[in-house]
Design a protein around this motif. Structure first.
Motif, PDB file in Angstrom:
ATOM      1  N   VAL A  50       0.837  -1.205   0.000  1.00  0.00           N
ATOM      2  CA  VAL A  50       0.000   0.000   0.000  1.00  0.00           C
ATOM      3  C   VAL A  50       0.872   1.256   0.000  1.00  0.00           C
ATOM      4  O   VAL A  50       0.580   2.232  -0.711  1.00  0.00           O
ATOM      5  CB  VAL A  50      -0.951   0.002   1.212  1.00  0.00           C
ATOM      6  N   ALA A  51       1.950   1.230   0.790  1.00  0.00           N
ATOM      7  CA  ALA A  51       2.871   2.367   0.801  1.00  0.00           C
ATOM      8  C   ALA A  51       3.504   2.554  -0.580  1.00  0.00           C
ATOM      9  O   ALA A  51       3.642   3.681  -1.080  1.00  0.00           O
ATOM     10  CB  ALA A  51       3.943   2.164   1.863  1.00  0.00           C
ATOM     11  N   ALA A  52       3.884   1.447  -1.210  1.00  0.00           N
ATOM     12  CA  ALA A  52       4.472   1.512  -2.547  1.00  0.00           C
ATOM     13  C   ALA A  52       3.485   2.094  -3.550  1.00  0.00           C
ATOM     14  O   ALA A  52       3.858   2.890  -4.427  1.00  0.00           O
ATOM     15  CB  ALA A  52       4.908   0.114  -2.988  1.00  0.00           C
ATOM     16  N   ALA A  53       2.207   1.709  -3.421  1.00  0.00           N
ATOM     17  CA  ALA A  53       1.178   2.232  -4.320  1.00  0.00           C
ATOM     18  C   ALA A  53       1.058   3.748  -4.185  1.00  0.00           C
ATOM     19  O   ALA A  53       0.915   4.465  -5.191  1.00  0.00           O
ATOM     20  CB  ALA A  53      -0.159   1.562  -4.019  1.00  0.00           C
ATOM     21  N   GLU A  54       1.145   4.236  -2.944  1.00  0.00           N
ATOM     22  CA  GLU A  54       1.044   5.681  -2.717  1.00  0.00           C
ATOM     23  C   GLU A  54       2.269   6.411  -3.257  1.00  0.00           C
ATOM     24  O   GLU A  54       2.161   7.487  -3.852  1.00  0.00           O
ATOM     25  CB  GLU A  54       0.875   5.960  -1.221  1.00  0.00           C
TER      26      GLU A  54
ATOM     27  N   VAL B  89      -6.025   5.854 -10.784  1.00  0.00           N
ATOM     28  CA  VAL B  89      -5.960   4.455 -11.209  1.00  0.00           C
ATOM     29  C   VAL B  89      -4.612   3.815 -10.850  1.00  0.00           C
ATOM     30  O   VAL B  89      -4.533   2.600 -10.625  1.00  0.00           O
ATOM     31  CB  VAL B  89      -6.225   4.344 -12.725  1.00  0.00           C
ATOM     32  N   THR B  90      -3.578   4.633 -10.751  1.00  0.00           N
ATOM     33  CA  THR B  90      -2.228   4.111 -10.490  1.00  0.00           C
ATOM     34  C   THR B  90      -2.141   3.208  -9.266  1.00  0.00           C
ATOM     35  O   THR B  90      -1.585   2.097  -9.348  1.00  0.00           O
ATOM     36  CB  THR B  90      -1.218   5.266 -10.363  1.00  0.00           C
ATOM     37  N   PRO B  91      -2.660   3.616  -8.086  1.00  0.00           N
ATOM     38  CA  PRO B  91      -2.567   2.718  -6.920  1.00  0.00           C
ATOM     39  C   PRO B  91      -3.284   1.386  -7.146  1.00  0.00           C
ATOM     40  O   PRO B  91      -2.820   0.341  -6.667  1.00  0.00           O
ATOM     41  CB  PRO B  91      -3.241   3.518  -5.802  1.00  0.00           C
ATOM     42  N   LEU B  92      -4.402   1.426  -7.869  1.00  0.00           N
ATOM     43  CA  LEU B  92      -5.134   0.190  -8.126  1.00  0.00           C
ATOM     44  C   LEU B  92      -4.311  -0.759  -8.984  1.00  0.00           C
ATOM     45  O   LEU B  92      -4.345  -1.982  -8.783  1.00  0.00           O
ATOM     46  CB  LEU B  92      -6.470   0.493  -8.812  1.00  0.00           C
ATOM     47  N   ILE B  93      -3.580  -0.209  -9.943  1.00  0.00           N
ATOM     48  CA  ILE B  93      -2.742  -1.047 -10.800  1.00  0.00           C
ATOM     49  C   ILE B  93      -1.652  -1.726  -9.982  1.00  0.00           C
ATOM     50  O   ILE B  93      -1.365  -2.918 -10.141  1.00  0.00           O
ATOM     51  CB  ILE B  93      -2.124  -0.218 -11.937  1.00  0.00           C
ATOM     52  N   VAL B  94      -1.034  -0.967  -9.066  1.00  0.00           N
ATOM     53  CA  VAL B  94       0.016  -1.536  -8.213  1.00  0.00           C
ATOM     54  C   VAL B  94      -0.546  -2.664  -7.361  1.00  0.00           C
ATOM     55  O   VAL B  94       0.056  -3.749  -7.248  1.00  0.00           O
ATOM     56  CB  VAL B  94       0.623  -0.445  -7.305  1.00  0.00           C
ATOM     57  N   LEU B  95      -1.701  -2.438  -6.758  1.00  0.00           N
ATOM     58  CA  LEU B  95      -2.300  -3.470  -5.899  1.00  0.00           C
ATOM     59  C   LEU B  95      -2.795  -4.649  -6.719  1.00  0.00           C
ATOM     60  O   LEU B  95      -2.787  -5.791  -6.233  1.00  0.00           O
ATOM     61  CB  LEU B  95      -3.434  -2.860  -5.079  1.00  0.00           C
TER      62      LEU B  95
ATOM     63  N   ALA C 285      -8.011   0.077  -1.325  1.00  0.00           N
ATOM     64  CA  ALA C 285      -6.638  -0.051  -0.827  1.00  0.00           C
ATOM     65  C   ALA C 285      -6.594  -0.346   0.664  1.00  0.00           C
ATOM     66  O   ALA C 285      -5.912  -1.274   1.106  1.00  0.00           O
ATOM     67  CB  ALA C 285      -5.856   1.232  -1.126  1.00  0.00           C
ATOM     68  N   TYR C 286      -7.342   0.424   1.469  1.00  0.00           N
ATOM     69  CA  TYR C 286      -7.208   0.345   2.928  1.00  0.00           C
ATOM     70  C   TYR C 286      -8.175  -0.644   3.579  1.00  0.00           C
ATOM     71  O   TYR C 286      -7.778  -1.409   4.456  1.00  0.00           O
ATOM     72  CB  TYR C 286      -7.391   1.739   3.539  1.00  0.00           C
ATOM     73  N   ARG C 287      -9.422  -0.605   3.190  1.00  0.00           N
ATOM     74  CA  ARG C 287     -10.378  -1.550   3.781  1.00  0.00           C
ATOM     75  C   ARG C 287     -10.545  -2.800   2.931  1.00  0.00           C
ATOM     76  O   ARG C 287     -11.255  -3.729   3.317  1.00  0.00           O
ATOM     77  CB  ARG C 287     -11.731  -0.855   3.986  1.00  0.00           C
ATOM     78  N   GLY C 288      -9.886  -2.849   1.793  1.00  0.00           N
ATOM     79  CA  GLY C 288      -9.900  -4.034   0.952  1.00  0.00           C
ATOM     80  C   GLY C 288      -8.589  -4.779   1.039  1.00  0.00           C
ATOM     81  O   GLY C 288      -8.437  -5.733   1.785  1.00  0.00           O
ATOM     82  N   PHE C 289      -7.595  -4.311   0.276  1.00  0.00           N
ATOM     83  CA  PHE C 289      -6.293  -4.988   0.210  1.00  0.00           C
ATOM     84  C   PHE C 289      -5.594  -5.022   1.569  1.00  0.00           C
ATOM     85  O   PHE C 289      -5.181  -6.086   2.045  1.00  0.00           O
ATOM     86  CB  PHE C 289      -5.408  -4.283  -0.812  1.00  0.00           C
ATOM     87  N   LEU C 290      -5.403  -3.862   2.191  1.00  0.00           N
ATOM     88  CA  LEU C 290      -4.663  -3.800   3.449  1.00  0.00           C
ATOM     89  C   LEU C 290      -5.386  -4.574   4.549  1.00  0.00           C
ATOM     90  O   LEU C 290      -4.758  -5.305   5.321  1.00  0.00           O
ATOM     91  CB  LEU C 290      -4.461  -2.343   3.870  1.00  0.00           C
ATOM     92  N   TRP C 291      -6.691  -4.414   4.623  1.00  0.00           N
ATOM     93  CA  TRP C 291      -7.475  -5.114   5.650  1.00  0.00           C
ATOM     94  C   TRP C 291      -7.303  -6.620   5.527  1.00  0.00           C
ATOM     95  O   TRP C 291      -7.189  -7.328   6.528  1.00  0.00           O
ATOM     96  CB  TRP C 291      -8.951  -4.740   5.516  1.00  0.00           C
TER      97      TRP C 291
ATOM     98  N   PHE D 137      -3.149   4.457   8.953  1.00  0.00           N
ATOM     99  CA  PHE D 137      -2.502   4.577   7.644  1.00  0.00           C
ATOM    100  C   PHE D 137      -3.304   5.518   6.756  1.00  0.00           C
ATOM    101  O   PHE D 137      -2.730   6.354   6.035  1.00  0.00           O
ATOM    102  CB  PHE D 137      -2.393   3.197   7.006  1.00  0.00           C
ATOM    103  N   PHE D 138      -4.606   5.417   6.821  1.00  0.00           N
ATOM    104  CA  PHE D 138      -5.504   6.285   6.049  1.00  0.00           C
ATOM    105  C   PHE D 138      -5.293   7.746   6.438  1.00  0.00           C
ATOM    106  O   PHE D 138      -5.220   8.631   5.582  1.00  0.00           O
ATOM    107  CB  PHE D 138      -6.948   5.859   6.304  1.00  0.00           C
ATOM    108  N   ALA D 139      -5.181   7.988   7.757  1.00  0.00           N
ATOM    109  CA  ALA D 139      -4.960   9.355   8.234  1.00  0.00           C
ATOM    110  C   ALA D 139      -3.588   9.864   7.809  1.00  0.00           C
ATOM    111  O   ALA D 139      -3.434  11.022   7.410  1.00  0.00           O
ATOM    112  CB  ALA D 139      -5.104   9.403   9.754  1.00  0.00           C
ATOM    113  N   ALA D 140      -2.586   8.997   7.876  1.00  0.00           N
ATOM    114  CA  ALA D 140      -1.211   9.404   7.575  1.00  0.00           C
ATOM    115  C   ALA D 140      -1.053   9.859   6.125  1.00  0.00           C
ATOM    116  O   ALA D 140      -0.318  10.815   5.848  1.00  0.00           O
ATOM    117  CB  ALA D 140      -0.252   8.256   7.870  1.00  0.00           C
ATOM    118  N   VAL D 141      -1.730   9.192   5.187  1.00  0.00           N
ATOM    119  CA  VAL D 141      -1.556   9.557   3.780  1.00  0.00           C
ATOM    120  C   VAL D 141      -2.308  10.834   3.415  1.00  0.00           C
ATOM    121  O   VAL D 141      -2.043  11.430   2.367  1.00  0.00           O
ATOM    122  CB  VAL D 141      -2.000   8.407   2.838  1.00  0.00           C
ATOM    123  N   HIS D 142      -3.226  11.265   4.281  1.00  0.00           N
ATOM    124  CA  HIS D 142      -3.922  12.534   4.039  1.00  0.00           C
ATOM    125  C   HIS D 142      -3.115  13.673   4.669  1.00  0.00           C
ATOM    126  O   HIS D 142      -3.587  14.398   5.539  1.00  0.00           O
ATOM    127  CB  HIS D 142      -5.346  12.470   4.603  1.00  0.00           C
ATOM    128  N   TYR D 143      -1.875  13.782   4.200  1.00  0.00           N
ATOM    129  CA  TYR D 143      -0.930  14.717   4.814  1.00  0.00           C
ATOM    130  C   TYR D 143      -1.347  16.178   4.658  1.00  0.00           C
ATOM    131  O   TYR D 143      -0.909  17.046   5.423  1.00  0.00           O
ATOM    132  CB  TYR D 143       0.459  14.519   4.197  1.00  0.00           C
TER     133      TYR D 143
END
Length: 263
Positions: free
Chosen positions: A44-48, A74-80, A170-176, A196-202
């Motif tokens: 997930v971090a790599a996707a971001e 779409v980019t993060p979805l492709i990575v995941l 990403a967060y409630r699907g893949f990561l969860w 993690f969700f809060a952290a990426v909303h910098y």
């Protein structure tokens, strides 16, 4: 629910991993083995990070704005998707993108309504103002006099469509999936995914080059809300619905507050 390694079993009707509270989450006998907790966090971090790098490139291209926005999301979805395919699993099954039952949809909508009443009602009772909790200044800067006010809502269409779909997947699907399969279980998945969700909303907590830790509270609370829906419904799509409603409500209430002179 046991905090040890649990057994994933597939539902007889849908063929998807049973993933509801009180049911086994992680598969063994069916050969379903998700990525581990740390590896899931890495993906997930790599996707971001990859998305951020792609955004840097897209900012320099003459592509239409709609296409730039779409490629960015779409980019993060492709990575995941790559991560899931390496694990030799179905993306929809892995991220629990199953069509939710009526009860799950009701939970998603009900949770949204309760969250709106509580999270907007408490500040109103404390300050006597609804506008302080809405992006009124952003609206006033964007909408010129005589301009159709509801353009403000349409302007933020990515927040109503892409943000819920991509972030919840990403967060409630893949990561969860990876976190809940570990010793953390569902409870740990709820907390870690929200953090993690809060952290990426910098952009919430980095203001003017300064880190404002108190600004992490809002995205963290919403991360818990979306995670609650995911946990109790067993459906990532239910969390997507709640997330979309929250984002749409923010712009709609802002327009109403300005048009009707709400305090």
């Amino acid at each position: 629910m046991s905090k040890g390694e649990e057994i994933i079993h597939f539902g007889k009707e849908s063929g998807a991993p049973a993933d509801r509270p009180g049911m086994a989450l992680v598969a063994g006998d069916a050969g379903f083995r998700p990525w581990g907790a740390w590896t899931s966090l890495f993906w997930v971090a790599a996707a971001e990070v990859i998305r951020a790098l792609v955004d840097l490139g897209l900012d320099r291209t003459p592509l239409p704005r709609v296409l730039v926005i779409t490629l960015s999301w779409v980019t993060p979805l492709i990575v995941l998707l790559v991560a899931v395919r390496i694990a030799r699993q179905s993306f929809a099954t892995y991220c629990n993108l199953r069509r939710p039952r009526a009860a799950a949809v009701e939970l998603a909508i009900g949770t949204f309504l309760v969250a709106e009443v509580v999270l907007r009602g408490i500040p109103y009772l404390a300050t006597g103002s609804l506008r302080n909790n809405l992006p009124v200044e952003d609206y006033q800067a964007m909408i010129a006099p005589g301009m159709w006010p509801w353009w403000y809502v349409l302007k933020y269409w990515p927040a109503a469509i892409f943000a819920p779909l991509v972030e919840e997947t990403a967060y409630r699907g893949f990561l969860w999936r990876g976190l809940a399969a570990s010793r953390l279980g569902h409870g740990g998945s709820l907390l870690v995914s929200a953090l993690f969700f809060a952290a990426v909303h910098y952009h919430y907590y980095i203001q003017g080059g300064q880190v404002v830790l108190g600004a992490l509270i809002s995205p963290f609370i919403f991360g818990l809300i979306f995670g609650f829906v995911r946990w109790r419904s067993g459906s990532t799509i239910a969390a997507i619905i709640t997330h979309a409603l929250v984002n749409i409500a923010l712009t709609v209430l802002t327009v109403l507050a300005v048009r009707h002179g709400w305090p």
